[in-house]
Write an enzyme that holds these catalytic residues in place. Sequence first.
Site, PDB file in Angstrom:
ATOM      1  N   HIS A 200      -2.817  -0.766  -3.018  1.00  0.00           N
ATOM      2  CA  HIS A 200      -3.588   0.423  -3.379  1.00  0.00           C
ATOM      3  C   HIS A 200      -2.977   1.170  -4.567  1.00  0.00           C
ATOM      4  O   HIS A 200      -3.674   1.899  -5.251  1.00  0.00           O
ATOM      5  CB  HIS A 200      -3.766   1.368  -2.176  1.00  0.00           C
ATOM      6  CG  HIS A 200      -2.544   2.152  -1.806  1.00  0.00           C
ATOM      7  ND1 HIS A 200      -1.605   1.672  -0.917  1.00  0.00           N
ATOM      8  CD2 HIS A 200      -2.104   3.362  -2.205  1.00  0.00           C
ATOM      9  CE1 HIS A 200      -0.642   2.573  -0.780  1.00  0.00           C
ATOM     10  NE2 HIS A 200      -0.925   3.598  -1.558  1.00  0.00           N
TER      11      HIS A 200
ATOM     12  N   ASP B 237      -2.040  -4.800   1.994  1.00  0.00           N
ATOM     13  CA  ASP B 237      -1.832  -3.681   1.073  1.00  0.00           C
ATOM     14  C   ASP B 237      -0.543  -3.838   0.270  1.00  0.00           C
ATOM     15  O   ASP B 237       0.178  -2.880   0.035  1.00  0.00           O
ATOM     16  CB  ASP B 237      -1.855  -2.343   1.816  1.00  0.00           C
ATOM     17  CG  ASP B 237      -2.004  -1.158   0.857  1.00  0.00           C
ATOM     18  OD1 ASP B 237      -2.604  -1.350  -0.229  1.00  0.00           O
ATOM     19  OD2 ASP B 237      -1.518  -0.061   1.171  1.00  0.00           O
TER      20      ASP B 237
ATOM     21  N   GLY C 145       3.311   8.906  -2.485  1.00  0.00           N
ATOM     22  CA  GLY C 145       4.188   8.556  -3.605  1.00  0.00           C
ATOM     23  C   GLY C 145       5.335   7.659  -3.184  1.00  0.00           C
ATOM     24  O   GLY C 145       5.987   7.052  -4.016  1.00  0.00           O
ATOM     25  N   ASN C 146       5.609   7.580  -1.885  1.00  0.00           N
ATOM     26  CA  ASN C 146       6.653   6.681  -1.403  1.00  0.00           C
ATOM     27  C   ASN C 146       6.154   5.249  -1.277  1.00  0.00           C
ATOM     28  O   ASN C 146       6.943   4.333  -1.084  1.00  0.00           O
ATOM     29  CB  ASN C 146       7.166   7.119  -0.022  1.00  0.00           C
ATOM     30  CG  ASN C 146       8.208   8.191  -0.100  1.00  0.00           C
ATOM     31  OD1 ASN C 146       7.884   9.337  -0.341  1.00  0.00           O
ATOM     32  ND2 ASN C 146       9.449   7.833   0.104  1.00  0.00           N
ATOM     33  N   SER C 147       4.843   5.047  -1.353  1.00  0.00           N
ATOM     34  CA  SER C 147       4.292   3.700  -1.176  1.00  0.00           C
ATOM     35  C   SER C 147       4.921   2.732  -2.162  1.00  0.00           C
ATOM     36  O   SER C 147       5.017   3.020  -3.353  1.00  0.00           O
ATOM     37  CB  SER C 147       2.774   3.709  -1.379  1.00  0.00           C
ATOM     38  OG  SER C 147       2.140   4.385  -0.328  1.00  0.00           O
TER      39      SER C 147
END
Length: 129
Positions: A2, A32, A110-112
């Site tokens: 994503h 993902d 934002g940690n993804s």
Amino acid sequence: NHVVQDATSIEVVLYDKRSYTGTVVGTDPTTDLAVVRIDQKGLPFLNYGNSDDLMIGEWVLAVGNPFNLTSTVTAGIVSAKARNINILGTDPDSPAIESFIQTDAAVNRGNSGGALVNTRGELVGINAA
């Protein structure tokens, strides 16, 4: 996945502010995940750990860049493994594969894509937020 799915260009910025153009090598919407390559030699890296070997109650660290902050690290314990929480979609033509490591380490937007590491510094998961 994503993070890069609608990108027209990808910039990878390292902790020391060096910046590189990234190329998507592959994506997998069912998990993902995406792999992005940068052409640079001699970069530091993490050794892989085995997430199957994680124990409930084991300490882990979540590394990321939430809210455009420069590299944050949060600590927590593994609360559960192989969690399926149905967040990756329910399309019967493209079934999602979910097997999350649940931790109480703070993982924010934002940690993804950031590293989830064990206390030996081994990569045991990828953060998703």
